[in-house]
Scaffold this active site. Structure first.
Site, PDB file in Angstrom:
ATOM      1  N   ARG A 118      -2.480  -2.091  -3.370  1.00 31.99           N
ATOM      2  CA  ARG A 118      -3.821  -1.121  -3.122  1.00 31.99           C
ATOM      3  C   ARG A 118      -3.757  -0.125  -4.021  1.00 31.99           C
ATOM      4  NH1 ARG A 118      -5.165   2.822   1.431  1.00 31.99           N
ATOM      5  NH2 ARG A 118      -7.351   2.995   1.052  1.00 31.99           N
ATOM      6  N   ARG A 158     -11.169  15.918   7.934  1.00 32.23           N
ATOM      7  CA  ARG A 158     -11.956  16.299   6.635  1.00 32.23           C
ATOM      8  C   ARG A 158     -13.399  16.708   7.120  1.00 32.23           C
ATOM      9  NH1 ARG A 158     -10.755  11.081   3.551  1.00 32.23           N
ATOM     10  NH2 ARG A 158      -9.123  10.487   4.707  1.00 32.23           N
ATOM     11  N   ASN A 160       0.994  -1.155  -0.019  1.00 33.33           N
ATOM     12  CA  ASN A 160       0.123   0.046  -0.061  1.00 33.33           C
ATOM     13  C   ASN A 160       1.010   1.277   0.067  1.00 33.33           C
ATOM     14  OD1 ASN A 160      -1.913   2.238   0.664  1.00 33.33           O
ATOM     15  ND2 ASN A 160      -2.570   1.120   2.207  1.00 33.33           N
ATOM     16  N   GLU A 190      -8.357  -5.166   5.319  1.00 32.81           N
ATOM     17  CA  GLU A 190      -8.418  -4.867   3.898  1.00 32.81           C
ATOM     18  C   GLU A 190      -7.187  -5.767   3.238  1.00 32.81           C
ATOM     19  OE1 GLU A 190      -8.506  -0.866   5.383  1.00 32.81           O
ATOM     20  OE2 GLU A 190      -9.057  -0.488   3.434  1.00 32.81           O
ATOM     21  N   HIS A 239     -12.841   3.445   0.218  1.00 28.39           N
ATOM     22  CA  HIS A 239     -12.608   2.369   1.365  1.00 28.39           C
ATOM     23  C   HIS A 239     -13.491   1.083   0.963  1.00 28.39           C
ATOM     24  CE1 HIS A 239     -12.771   5.828   4.696  1.00 28.39           C
ATOM     25  NE2 HIS A 239     -11.381   5.491   4.111  1.00 28.39           N
TER      26      HIS A 239
END
Ligand code: AMP
Length: 396
Positions: free
Chosen positions: A89, A239, A9, A383, A178
């Site tokens: 990823r 965010r 990743n 993941e 996601h």
């Protein structure tokens, strides 16, 4: 024979890596190269619970870090010999990728073309792919996309009510992110319910530093809160999530912000951090709220209120609900957030078992609802395991 996958990743300044056994999801080795291209580049990894800390030369870049990682991994010969493929990823697959893909020049070109929509992520992902292909030229490399799970959304859910030509000519639409995590926990919830995923209506809430929620009808994503970029929807660590779309123009035209200042404000200075004026770390905010800090309390209240609104909206669209799932650092660990969210949803048939909720902690998964409630789960996301399994599946 056990089949191991090297999962990579690559972020803008870091590379997370793990060697995963594809059948069981166990990770005998995992690590992180961080602060790349700075004076404090370093590599840390854990092998069979023993920690290793390697100082990297100043300004080590992705390519150089991957060479060091590959060299280190080769030292654990009996493990590295069993790596049969490399899984990457990739954050944005646009509309091109509805599932994972064996990487070839065409796939790399498509990832490159999508970079415009994910300028911080896709170029780093691509650099990681190129470097890893140099380090592991004989292994198949597979790209697993964060957006792929959401490619089943219907047009009325993924389009913005903007002039249609913006979608046709510039691909402006909701993509969602996601996806790998939402897919994993949806699958786990279906297993726990002893049903096929294709028979389940689920709402999955991934609450970490980034947050998103998904409505999954009969196993397929029909809506999600992150949009064209990972900024829309829930309140997140830094965010803002949903705001009035006119606010950026107001900040620029009336308050003198530059475009990049607005982007920085919405992405890095808002959310839990912006409201609490303390931190983006939910643990710190909960602690401070508990000690009477009112802004910390307000940040939590806003986080939870937005989440409750989305769950209500998704209950309306998903059809008869089979289960609600919490995951991500906050979803898996914060009994407070789960309790105060569900307590506002009792009129919609959701009720927690307070003891089960309190006991559910990091790395655990299970049912946390009362027997009278629709099932509510906290599920530890994984993941990397999805990436490993998809890598084996698409590596042929
Ligand atoms: P993630 O991005 O999934 O790694 O999640 C990071 C978020 O999880 C941060 O906001 C952490 O504060 C939060 N988190 C981790 N452990 C806990 C905990 N025990 N209670 C509340 N929040 C937590």
């Amino acid at each position: 024979m056990d089949q191991y996958v090297l999962v990579l990743n690559c972020g803008s300044s870091s590379i997370k890596f793990a060697i995963i056994e594809a059948k069981t999801g166990t990770a005998p080795l995992h690590g992180l190269a961080e602060n790349l291209c700075t004076a404090s580049s370093r590599l840390v990894f854990s092998y069979q619970h023993k920690e290793h800390d390697v100082k990297l030369p100043v300004n080590t870049d992705h390519q150089q870090a991957l060479v060091v990682i590959a060299k280190k991994l080769k030292q654990f010969k009996h493990l590295s010999q069993k790596i049969v493929a490399v899984g990457h990823r990739v954050v944005h697959g646009g509309e091109t990728f509805t599932h994972s893909s064996l990487i070839n020049d065409q796939v790399k070109q498509a990832i490159q073309q999508t970079s415009l929509m994910a300028p911080l992520h896709n170029p780093a992902n691509l650099a990681g792919i190129n470097s890893a292909q140099t380090s592991y030229p004989h292994l198949p490399h597979v790209a697993v996309f964060d957006t792929a799970f959401f490619q089943t959304m219907p047009k009325h859910a993924y389009l913005y009510a903007l002039p249609y030509e913006l979608y046709q000519q510039h691909n402006i639409r909701r993509y969602g992110f996601h996806g790998t995590s939402h897919y994993f926990v949806a699958h786990e919830a279906a297993n726990a319910l002893k049903k096929e995923l294709s028979a389940c209506n689920l709402i999955t809430a991934h609450l970490g530093n980034g947050c998103s929620i998904a409505a999954v009808r009969k196993g397929k994503a029909i809506d999600t809160s992150l949009g064209f970029t990972p900024l829309e929807g829930l309140v997140m660590g830094t965010r803002c999530g949903d705001i009035d779309p006119s606010l950026p123009t107001y900040l620029i035209e009336q308050l003198g912000y530059s475009v990049s200042e607005v982007s920085e404000l919405l992405n890095k200075k808002s959310g839990l951090l912006g409201i609490s004026e303390l931190s983006n770390d939910c643990r710190i905010i909960e602690q401070q709220a508990n000690d009477g800090n009112q802004q910390a309390q307000l940040a939590l209240d806003m986080f939870i209120y937005r989440l409750v609104k989305y769950i209500g909206a998704y209950i309306a669209v998903v059809g008869p609900l089979d289960a609600l799932v919490f995951t991500g650092g906050i979803g898996e660990n914060s009994a407070y957030v789960r309790e105060n969210t569900i307590n506002q949803l009792t009129h919609l048939g959701l009720q927690l078992d307070p003891d089960k909720n309190l006991q559910m902690r990091f790395g655990q998964s299970g049912l946390i609802s009362h027997t009278h409630s629709k099932p509510i789960f906290a599920i530890a996301t994984n993941e990397e395991w999805v990436i490993a399994k998809d890598t084996i599946k698409y590596a042929q």
